[in-house]
Design a protein around this motif. Structure first.
Motif, PDB file in Angstrom:
ATOM      1  N   GLU A   1       0.580 -18.375   8.461  1.00  0.00           N
ATOM      2  CA  GLU A   1      -0.298 -19.669   8.607  1.00  0.00           C
ATOM      3  C   GLU A   1      -1.199 -19.397   7.464  1.00  0.00           C
ATOM      4  O   GLU A   1      -2.419 -19.090   7.824  1.00  0.00           O
ATOM      5  CB  GLU A   1      -0.822 -20.087   9.648  1.00  0.00           C
ATOM      6  N   ASN A   2      -1.339 -19.527   6.030  1.00  0.00           N
ATOM      7  CA  ASN A   2      -2.117 -19.081   5.257  1.00  0.00           C
ATOM      8  C   ASN A   2      -2.030 -20.286   3.877  1.00  0.00           C
ATOM      9  O   ASN A   2      -0.819 -20.438   3.523  1.00  0.00           O
ATOM     10  CB  ASN A   2      -1.904 -17.789   4.565  1.00  0.00           C
TER      11      ASN A   2
ATOM     12  N   PHE B   1       1.878 -10.433   3.745  1.00  0.00           N
ATOM     13  CA  PHE B   1       2.091  -9.202   4.849  1.00  0.00           C
ATOM     14  C   PHE B   1       1.076  -8.391   4.495  1.00  0.00           C
ATOM     15  O   PHE B   1       0.557  -7.857   3.539  1.00  0.00           O
ATOM     16  CB  PHE B   1       3.442  -8.555   4.543  1.00  0.00           C
ATOM     17  N   LYS B   2       0.455  -7.930   5.743  1.00  0.00           N
ATOM     18  CA  LYS B   2      -0.723  -7.156   5.712  1.00  0.00           C
ATOM     19  C   LYS B   2      -0.265  -5.667   5.977  1.00  0.00           C
ATOM     20  O   LYS B   2       0.316  -5.450   7.500  1.00  0.00           O
ATOM     21  CB  LYS B   2      -1.699  -7.632   6.498  1.00  0.00           C
ATOM     22  N   ASN B   3      -0.328  -4.541   5.361  1.00  0.00           N
ATOM     23  CA  ASN B   3      -0.048  -3.178   5.600  1.00  0.00           C
ATOM     24  C   ASN B   3      -0.949  -2.843   6.708  1.00  0.00           C
ATOM     25  O   ASN B   3      -2.150  -2.828   6.770  1.00  0.00           O
ATOM     26  CB  ASN B   3      -0.029  -2.371   4.365  1.00  0.00           C
ATOM     27  N   LYS B   4      -0.414  -2.149   7.643  1.00  0.00           N
ATOM     28  CA  LYS B   4      -1.017  -1.666   8.856  1.00  0.00           C
ATOM     29  C   LYS B   4      -1.772  -0.129   8.546  1.00  0.00           C
ATOM     30  O   LYS B   4      -2.801   0.149   9.325  1.00  0.00           O
ATOM     31  CB  LYS B   4      -0.094  -1.398  10.087  1.00  0.00           C
ATOM     32  N   CYS B   5      -1.204   0.552   7.502  1.00  0.00           N
ATOM     33  CA  CYS B   5      -1.798   1.790   7.200  1.00  0.00           C
ATOM     34  C   CYS B   5      -3.078   1.615   6.336  1.00  0.00           C
ATOM     35  O   CYS B   5      -4.228   2.042   6.873  1.00  0.00           O
ATOM     36  CB  CYS B   5      -0.703   2.625   6.655  1.00  0.00           C
ATOM     37  N   ASP B   6      -2.945   0.887   5.204  1.00  0.00           N
ATOM     38  CA  ASP B   6      -4.240   0.700   4.472  1.00  0.00           C
ATOM     39  C   ASP B   6      -4.831  -0.622   4.507  1.00  0.00           C
ATOM     40  O   ASP B   6      -5.834  -0.790   3.798  1.00  0.00           O
ATOM     41  CB  ASP B   6      -3.979   1.170   3.008  1.00  0.00           C
ATOM     42  N   ARG B   7      -4.186  -1.461   5.215  1.00  0.00           N
ATOM     43  CA  ARG B   7      -4.577  -2.822   5.583  1.00  0.00           C
ATOM     44  C   ARG B   7      -4.835  -3.891   4.292  1.00  0.00           C
ATOM     45  O   ARG B   7      -5.364  -4.706   4.338  1.00  0.00           O
ATOM     46  CB  ARG B   7      -6.223  -2.774   6.237  1.00  0.00           C
ATOM     47  N   LYS B   8      -3.993  -3.385   3.135  1.00  0.00           N
ATOM     48  CA  LYS B   8      -4.019  -4.068   2.179  1.00  0.00           C
ATOM     49  C   LYS B   8      -2.938  -5.314   2.102  1.00  0.00           C
ATOM     50  O   LYS B   8      -1.868  -5.055   2.856  1.00  0.00           O
ATOM     51  CB  LYS B   8      -3.709  -3.227   0.882  1.00  0.00           C
ATOM     52  N   ILE B   9      -3.367  -6.279   1.567  1.00  0.00           N
ATOM     53  CA  ILE B   9      -2.287  -7.594   1.441  1.00  0.00           C
ATOM     54  C   ILE B   9      -1.184  -7.381   0.284  1.00  0.00           C
ATOM     55  O   ILE B   9      -1.426  -7.100  -0.669  1.00  0.00           O
ATOM     56  CB  ILE B   9      -3.011  -8.788   1.384  1.00  0.00           C
TER      57      ILE B   9
END
Length: 236
Positions: A184-185, A191-199
Motif C-alpha cells: 500500500e504505497n 520491497f524493504k530489505n531486512k538486512c540493510d533496510r534499503k528499499i
C-alpha cells in the motif's frame, strides 16, 4: 625477473607437495642406494637429508612441508564443498535465464546479494501468472538441481513475495526472511530489505534503489523475466 623466479620456486614446491603423500616419502626420494649401503639405517639417512647433508638442492623443512600440505588439502576440500553447495556447478546451461541464476547463485547463498526475480508466464491451466521471488530464500527451500538440469521450471507461487493471477485477478503478498513487502504505497509495490533496510522499487520506470540494479533477461522459458540485484554491504 625476481617475481618470475619466485613463481617458479612456488610451482616447484607445489609439485613436491602434490607428488609425495608424506614428509618421510619426500625424504626417501632424496636417499640413494649408496646412502643406505653405507649407513645401513633408513631413519638415519632421512635425518641426514633433513639436515641438508644428503639429497639434491635445498631440502624442504618438515614444518613447511606439513604446512603447505595442510593448506593444499584445505583448498581442495573448500573447492569440493563449494562445488557441492552450488546447484549450478558443472551444468551446461544454454538458456540466458538459467545462466543468470548461476551467475548469482554463490552471492545469494553467501549473503552478499539478495536478488528478487520477477517472472511472468502461463500456468498449466493457461492462466497468466506472475511473481516477485526472493531468490536467496528459494535457494534454501527449493532443490535447484532440477531447475538447472532443466527437469523443472522455477515458477511463481502464492507464497512468494508477491503473486498475481492476471486472469482471475487474485493477488497475494508475503514477507520473506530477507524482505518486507510494502504494497500500500503511492510509489507502487516496494520491497524493504531486512538486512540493510534499503528499499527496492520494482517499477520499471523508477530508480530501483540504492545498491540495486535492474536487469531484464531475454529467455525462451518465460514470457517476461527481470532480475533485481540488491548488493549487501555487511559491516566489518
Amino acid at each position: 625477473m625476481a617475481a618470475l623466479e619466485a613463481d617458479e620456486a612456488g610451482a616447484a614446491l607445489d609439485h613436491v607437495i602434490t607428488q609425495f603423500s608424506s614428509y618421510d616419502d619426500y625424504l626417501d626420494s632424496q636417499i640413494t642406494t649408496q646412502d643406505l649401503f653405507y649407513l645401513e639405517n633408513e631413519e638415519m639417512a632421512r635425518q641426514l637429508v633433513e639436515l641438508g647433508f644428503r639429497g639434491s638442492g635445498e631440502v624442504l623443512k618438515r614444518e613447511e612441508f606439513e604446512a603447505r600440505k595442510a593448506a593444499a588439502e584445505a583448498s581442495r576440500l573448500s573447492e569440493r564443498t563449494q562445488q557441492k553447495t552450488l546447484s549450478s556447478a558443472g551444468k551446461e546451461l544454454k538458456d540466458n535465464f538459467l545462466k543468470a541464476l548461476a551467475e548469482r547463485e554463490e552471492a545469494n547463498r553467501s549473503g552478499k546479494m539478495a536478488s528478487i526475480i520477477f517472472i511472468r508466464d502461463r500456468n498449466s491451466r493457461g492462466q497468466e501468472v506472475s511473481a516477485y521471488i526472493d531468490y536467496a530464500h528459494r535457494l534454501k527451500v527449493d532443490e535447484f538441481e532440477i531447475y538447472f538440469n532443466g527437469k523443472k521450471k522455477l515458477f511463481p507461487r502464492r507464497t512468494d513475495l508477491s503473486f498475481y493471477n492476471w486472469d482471475r485477478n487474485v493477488t497475494t503478498s508475503n514477507a520473506s526472511p530477507n524482505y518486507q513487502v510494502i504494497a500500500e504505497n503511492a510509489c507502487g509495490l516496494l520491497f524493504k530489505n531486512k538486512c540493510d533496510r534499503k528499499i527496492v522499487n520494482v517499477d520499471p520506470k523508477a530508480y530501483p534503489g540504492d545498491s540495486t540494479t535492474r536487469t531484464p533477461i531475454e529467455t525462451d522459458l518465460y514470457l517476461h523475466v527481470v532480475i533485481y540485484d540488491h548488493i549487501l554491504r555487511r559491516k566489518t
